[in-house]
Write an enzyme that holds these catalytic residues in place. Structure first.
Site, short mmCIF file in Angstrom:
data_model
loop_
_atom_site.label_atom_id
_atom_site.label_comp_id
_atom_site.label_asym_id
_atom_site.label_seq_id
_atom_site.Cartn_x
_atom_site.Cartn_y
_atom_site.Cartn_z
CG ASP A 136 -0.19 -0.29 2.54
OD1 ASP A 136 1.18 0.23 2.58
OD2 ASP A 136 -0.87 -0.73 3.54
CB SER A 137 -0.49 4.71 1.18
OG SER A 137 0.15 4.24 1.98
CB THR A 138 3.90 1.93 4.35
OG1 THR A 138 3.83 0.35 3.25
CG2 THR A 138 2.66 2.75 5.66
#
Length: 351
Positions: free
Chosen positions: A38-40
């Site tokens: 994901d965005s991490t």
């Protein structure tokens, strides 16, 4: 019959691939790293997705990145994908996003042999882009042949960080169609499907970052009556880690050659929050509006903290560059099974 031009083109491709496989920027041997999540871990995938609302290619994101460039990382600088691969060796930054390589077709072949980042902001286990790897696997096998291609894929490393968005979506859904226990089982089963799909395509070495205490991020604290962590979200994160751990142990016993390292990002983050190790502020967003804890998106014109290294959180969900660097150091090198087990990412890379 092939023309002389066609033969020359094939020779050039072969030489380029061979050079990529044998040397890195620091003179060592490169074995690709493939990144999912994901965005991490997103390093700009969503920049290439039409009408995507989950993007970070705007200030103040990237203010501490070289050239103060907003690359699509949800960070003031580098993110966890960058900091982990730097410590694993052979990389200055994360591999390029898959969609970036696709758009620049001339660089696709060279790019995939240096690894690929498939992570996308907003992704959950139900929306993971594992199927894109089939294209990469097919190209590698076609260029190297099945035997050498399979060998390279088996030596490569596959890093995952996903699940936070699934928990957030579940917690905000009413009425609930699953109990928390059923949700964790369903999420784990979905994870297993993705890992087995990659295994069937040659993957063997999996580095898993479990779900952090998302109940303690600024957005969650804002929603909490007393500004404390939301226990329901944290309980789900802990339960998922325990379930993922059982899954990894089972897969390593039942799938020949399956190796893994599981990072307990819940314990890592809570140790920082409880002891304020290395940070002055572990509850508020560095880049956000002036609401308690900081609730807005990180956009130019909102409040921006002066000393980014004092903050654990960059925005209402994501860590600062400093936090990502500290996490990477633990994930890659720690011998403490409280934080990473049964081996760390560095040992997995060499396994």
């Amino acid at each position: 019959m092939e023309s002389r031009t066609q033969k020359h083109a094939l020779l050039v491709i072969y030489v380029v691939v061979l050079s990529i496989l044998t040397t890195s920027t620091n003179g060592g041997t490169i074995v690709p790293i493939f990144i999912f999540g994901d965005s991490t871990l997103d390093v700009g995938t969503n920049n290439h997705v039409a009408n995507c609302s989950s993007r970070a290619d705007h200030p103040y994101n990237g203010i501490d990145y070289p050239g103060s460039q907003a690359t699509g990382r949800f960070s003031n600088g580098l993110n966890t994908a960058d900091t982990i691969v730097q410590l694993l060796g052979g990389y200055d930054l994360s591999p390029l996003p898959y969609l970036s390589l696709v758009e620049d077709g001339s660089n696709f072949t060279r790019g995939i042999f240096n690894g690929v980042n498939f992570a996308s902001g907003g992704a959950g286990l139900g929306k993971l882009t594992v199927q894109q790897f089939a294209t990469v696997q097919g190209n590698i096998t076609a260029l190297l042949g099945k035997s050498k291609g399979d060998c390279l894929l088996q030596k490569s490393m596959y890093i995952f960080s996903v699940g936070s968005n699934d928990i957030m979506e579940y917690s905000l859904t009413y009425p609930r169609i699953m109990t928390p226990e059923q949700f964790v089982i369903n999420l784990t089963d979905t994870y297993a499907i993705h890992l087995k799909n990659l295994y069937s395509m040659g993957a063997r070495k999996f580095g898993i970052l479990s779900i952090p205490p998302i109940g303690c991020c600024p957005a969650a604290r804002f929603a909490s009556p007393n500004g404390t962590c939301i226990n329901e979200l944290n309980d789900l994160a802990r339960a998922c880690h325990a379930s993922f751990e059982s899954l990894m142990k089972n897969m390593s016993c039942t799938l020949e050659g399956f190796k893994y390292s599981l990072a307990n990002t819940y314990n890592m983050t809570m140790s920082v929050i409880n002891q304020k190790i290395g940070f002055k502020d572990v509850v508020s967003a560095c880049c956000a509006d002036n609401s308690p804890f900081g609730l807005s998106e990180c956009l130019k014109g909102v409040h921006l903290c002066k000393y980014r290294d004092d903050y654990l959180f960059w925005d209402k969900f994501h860590p600062t560059q400093k936090a990502s660097k500290l996490a990477a150091a633990v994930v890659v090198s720690s011998q403490d099974p409280t934080f990473v087990s049964p081996i760390n990412f560095g040992s997995l890379r060499k396994a």
